[in-house]
Design a protein around this motif. Sequence first.
Motif, PDB file in Angstrom:
ATOM      1  N   ASP A  74      75.098 -10.186  42.650  1.00 58.01           N
ATOM      2  CA  ASP A  74      73.835  -9.445  42.586  1.00 58.01           C
ATOM      3  C   ASP A  74      73.803  -8.234  43.514  1.00 58.01           C
ATOM      4  OD1 ASP A  74      72.822 -11.257  40.744  1.00 58.01           O
ATOM      5  OD2 ASP A  74      72.022 -12.581  42.307  1.00 58.01           O
ATOM      6  N   PHE A  75      74.867  -8.014  44.268  1.00 55.38           N
ATOM      7  CA  PHE A  75      74.882  -6.867  45.179  1.00 55.38           C
ATOM      8  C   PHE A  75      74.982  -5.568  44.375  1.00 55.38           C
ATOM      9  CE2 PHE A  75      77.515  -3.830  47.671  1.00 55.38           C
ATOM     10  CZ  PHE A  75      76.584  -3.555  48.665  1.00 55.38           C
ATOM     11  N   ALA A  76      74.122  -4.607  44.688  1.00 55.75           N
ATOM     12  CA  ALA A  76      74.150  -3.303  44.026  1.00 55.75           C
ATOM     13  C   ALA A  76      75.240  -2.448  44.663  1.00 55.75           C
ATOM     14  CB  ALA A  76      72.796  -2.620  44.141  1.00 55.75           C
ATOM     15  N   CYS A  77      76.316  -2.224  43.917  1.00 55.17           N
ATOM     16  CA  CYS A  77      77.462  -1.467  44.433  1.00 55.17           C
ATOM     17  C   CYS A  77      76.995  -0.171  45.079  1.00 55.17           C
ATOM     18  CB  CYS A  77      78.435  -1.182  43.290  1.00 55.17           C
ATOM     19  SG  CYS A  77      79.925  -0.302  43.779  1.00 55.17           S
ATOM     20  N   ASN A  78      77.579   0.168  46.218  1.00 59.55           N
ATOM     21  CA  ASN A  78      77.137   1.329  46.978  1.00 59.55           C
ATOM     22  C   ASN A  78      77.719   2.648  46.477  1.00 59.55           C
ATOM     23  OD1 ASN A  78      75.439   2.047  49.226  1.00 59.55           O
ATOM     24  ND2 ASN A  78      77.290   2.723  50.288  1.00 59.55           N
ATOM     25  N   CYS A  79      78.570   2.611  45.468  1.00 56.87           N
ATOM     26  CA  CYS A  79      79.151   3.840  44.914  1.00 56.87           C
ATOM     27  C   CYS A  79      78.216   4.414  43.851  1.00 56.87           C
ATOM     28  CB  CYS A  79      80.518   3.545  44.304  1.00 56.87           C
ATOM     29  SG  CYS A  79      81.262   4.983  43.488  1.00 56.87           S
ATOM     30  N   PRO A  80      77.895   5.717  43.914  1.00 53.97           N
ATOM     31  CA  PRO A  80      77.014   6.303  42.901  1.00 53.97           C
ATOM     32  C   PRO A  80      77.667   6.481  41.539  1.00 53.97           C
ATOM     33  CG  PRO A  80      77.778   8.000  44.417  1.00 53.97           C
ATOM     34  CD  PRO A  80      78.260   6.694  44.967  1.00 53.97           C
ATOM     35  N   PHE A  81      79.005   6.307  41.464  1.00 51.07           N
ATOM     36  CA  PHE A  81      79.727   6.524  40.220  1.00 51.07           C
ATOM     37  C   PHE A  81      80.126   5.230  39.504  1.00 51.07           C
ATOM     38  CE2 PHE A  81      80.528  10.230  42.892  1.00 51.07           C
ATOM     39  CZ  PHE A  81      80.221  11.270  42.032  1.00 51.07           C
ATOM     40  N   HIS A  82      80.294   4.128  40.259  1.00 52.15           N
ATOM     41  CA  HIS A  82      80.843   2.899  39.684  1.00 52.15           C
ATOM     42  C   HIS A  82      80.033   1.690  40.148  1.00 52.15           C
ATOM     43  CE1 HIS A  82      84.363   5.697  40.417  1.00 52.15           C
ATOM     44  NE2 HIS A  82      84.237   5.680  39.103  1.00 52.15           N
ATOM     45  N   ASP A  83      80.090   0.618  39.361  1.00 49.40           N
ATOM     46  CA  ASP A  83      79.278  -0.548  39.723  1.00 49.40           C
ATOM     47  C   ASP A  83      80.061  -1.664  40.399  1.00 49.40           C
ATOM     48  OD1 ASP A  83      80.688  -1.692  37.633  1.00 49.40           O
ATOM     49  OD2 ASP A  83      78.941  -2.027  36.352  1.00 49.40           O
ATOM     50  N   SER A  84      81.404  -1.524  40.492  1.00 49.35           N
ATOM     51  CA  SER A  84      82.188  -2.574  41.154  1.00 49.35           C
ATOM     52  C   SER A  84      83.502  -2.011  41.679  1.00 49.35           C
ATOM     53  CB  SER A  84      82.479  -3.733  40.190  1.00 49.35           C
ATOM     54  OG  SER A  84      81.304  -4.394  39.815  1.00 49.35           O
ATOM     55  N   ALA A  86      83.526  -0.679  51.725  1.00 49.96           N
ATOM     56  CA  ALA A  86      83.493   0.309  52.796  1.00 49.96           C
ATOM     57  C   ALA A  86      82.387  -0.025  53.799  1.00 49.96           C
ATOM     58  CB  ALA A  86      83.281   1.709  52.223  1.00 49.96           C
ATOM     59  N   GLY A  87      82.409   0.644  54.931  1.00 48.57           N
ATOM     60  CA  GLY A  87      81.433   0.378  55.980  1.00 48.57           C
ATOM     61  C   GLY A  87      79.986   0.415  55.511  1.00 48.57           C
ATOM     62  N   PRO A  88      79.573   1.464  54.771  1.00 47.86           N
ATOM     63  CA  PRO A  88      78.184   1.497  54.296  1.00 47.86           C
ATOM     64  C   PRO A  88      77.832   0.351  53.361  1.00 47.86           C
ATOM     65  CG  PRO A  88      79.129   3.693  54.240  1.00 47.86           C
ATOM     66  CD  PRO A  88      80.255   2.751  54.551  1.00 47.86           C
ATOM     67  N   ALA A  89      78.802  -0.146  52.591  1.00 46.45           N
ATOM     68  CA  ALA A  89      78.541  -1.293  51.722  1.00 46.45           C
ATOM     69  C   ALA A  89      78.292  -2.550  52.555  1.00 46.45           C
ATOM     70  CB  ALA A  89      79.713  -1.507  50.766  1.00 46.45           C
ATOM     71  N   ILE A  90      79.059  -2.706  53.635  1.00 47.49           N
ATOM     72  CA  ILE A  90      78.846  -3.855  54.529  1.00 47.49           C
ATOM     73  C   ILE A  90      77.430  -3.815  55.086  1.00 47.49           C
ATOM     74  CG2 ILE A  90      79.546  -4.918  56.702  1.00 47.49           C
ATOM     75  CD1 ILE A  90      82.395  -3.916  56.141  1.00 47.49           C
ATOM     76  N   GLU A  91      77.021  -2.633  55.562  1.00 49.76           N
ATOM     77  CA  GLU A  91      75.685  -2.500  56.149  1.00 49.76           C
ATOM     78  C   GLU A  91      74.594  -2.743  55.105  1.00 49.76           C
ATOM     79  OE1 GLU A  91      73.038   0.671  58.790  1.00 49.76           O
ATOM     80  OE2 GLU A  91      75.049   1.218  58.096  1.00 49.76           O
ATOM     81  N   LYS A  92      74.812  -2.232  53.887  1.00 45.94           N
ATOM     82  CA  LYS A  92      73.821  -2.415  52.824  1.00 45.94           C
ATOM     83  C   LYS A  92      73.690  -3.882  52.438  1.00 45.94           C
ATOM     84  CE  LYS A  92      72.844  -0.888  48.078  1.00 45.94           C
ATOM     85  NZ  LYS A  92      73.304  -0.015  46.963  1.00 45.94           N
ATOM     86  N   ARG A  93      74.818  -4.574  52.372  1.00 46.51           N
ATOM     87  CA  ARG A  93      74.809  -5.986  51.937  1.00 46.51           C
ATOM     88  C   ARG A  93      74.184  -6.901  52.992  1.00 46.51           C
ATOM     89  NH1 ARG A  93      79.776  -6.272  51.090  1.00 46.51           N
ATOM     90  NH2 ARG A  93      79.867  -6.192  48.805  1.00 46.51           N
ATOM     91  N   TRP A  94      74.538  -6.666  54.263  1.00 45.52           N
ATOM     92  CA  TRP A  94      74.159  -7.606  55.316  1.00 45.52           C
ATOM     93  C   TRP A  94      73.022  -7.108  56.209  1.00 45.52           C
ATOM     94  CZ3 TRP A  94      76.266 -12.198  54.488  1.00 45.52           C
ATOM     95  CH2 TRP A  94      77.483 -12.264  53.793  1.00 45.52           C
ATOM     96  N   GLY A  95      72.615  -5.855  56.031  1.00 42.51           N
ATOM     97  CA  GLY A  95      71.494  -5.320  56.802  1.00 42.51           C
ATOM     98  C   GLY A  95      71.823  -4.902  58.205  1.00 42.51           C
ATOM     99  N   ARG A  96      73.101  -4.934  58.568  1.00 37.85           N
ATOM    100  CA  ARG A  96      73.539  -4.522  59.913  1.00 37.85           C
ATOM    101  C   ARG A  96      74.920  -3.909  59.797  1.00 37.85           C
ATOM    102  NH1 ARG A  96      72.977  -9.947  63.329  1.00 37.85           N
ATOM    103  NH2 ARG A  96      73.550  -8.578  65.071  1.00 37.85           N
TER     104      ARG A  96
END
Length: 299
Positions: A169-179, A186-196
């Motif tokens: 259910d995680f919304a992929c952090n790439c604006p071009f691809h969903d997985s 990447a670092g921003p995906a870690i922060e987006k998924r876990w909130g830190r």
Amino acid sequence: MRVGALEAGGTKMVCAVVEVDGGTSWEILERVSIPTKTPQETIPAMVDFFKGKGIEALGIACFGPVDLHRDSPTYGFITTTPKAGWANCDIVGPFREALGVPVGFDTDVNGSLLGEATFGGAKGLENSVYITIGTGVGAGIMSNGRLLHGMLHPEAGHVTLKRHETDRDFACNCPFHDSCFEGLAAGPAIEKRWGRKGTELAGRPEVWELEAYYIAQALLDYIMVLSPEKIILGGGVMHQPQLLPLIREEVRRQINGYIRTAQMENPDEYITEASLGDDQGILGACCLATEAKACHYSS
């Protein structure tokens, strides 16, 4: 030879003046880090740094995508980057015009691999991969002794990965691809998924087990297609010391005994961290500079 080296990143631009002696030794004489703001602010500040330093050539290892085709009207440009303000930016031209020296140009990850292949852990190997996992994900690839370019250049951070069953259910952090690799790991995906930020999650094993699952899956693809003799992992995410052993074990699990080579039997030597600290990008840019000067004289 005294050369200029620029490791151009989306967060900061590292500029250095370096004395290099072939592929044997180097001395960084001066270094400065300049925040990556707008091109109008950042490029003149970098040009000013290199002026009057007596450099014989400049090497630029740059975030991308970039145009590496010398016969293209946009050679030396950053092209479709999502970095605000930097799309379709000529980064080579202003330095060439202002400094009047040969300028070598390649991707930041190809630069880092070139540094490792010339001075570090990939020296003497003809087939190796350098992967940076930080703000984004990118890979430099050396095949049969030459950096891989092709139609554009490797964009290995955007290979598609299979979702972990706990992460559907995680919304992929790439604006071009969903997985894709970058959007999931990447670092921003870690922060987006876990909130830190990842630096604040060192004590959460589930964070790094999931990260190892995605990184290992990408490495499996690279191993199967490229057959590298060594894989080197760099970037801020890899500063977590618990992550590399997890990646090695997960690669072994996912390959499931299909490939049996000396390298696969020695994962500690096959999948390694960068051997030059954080200098591989700068040293790779030095190599681009010396190559540019040699090509300038030969022409």
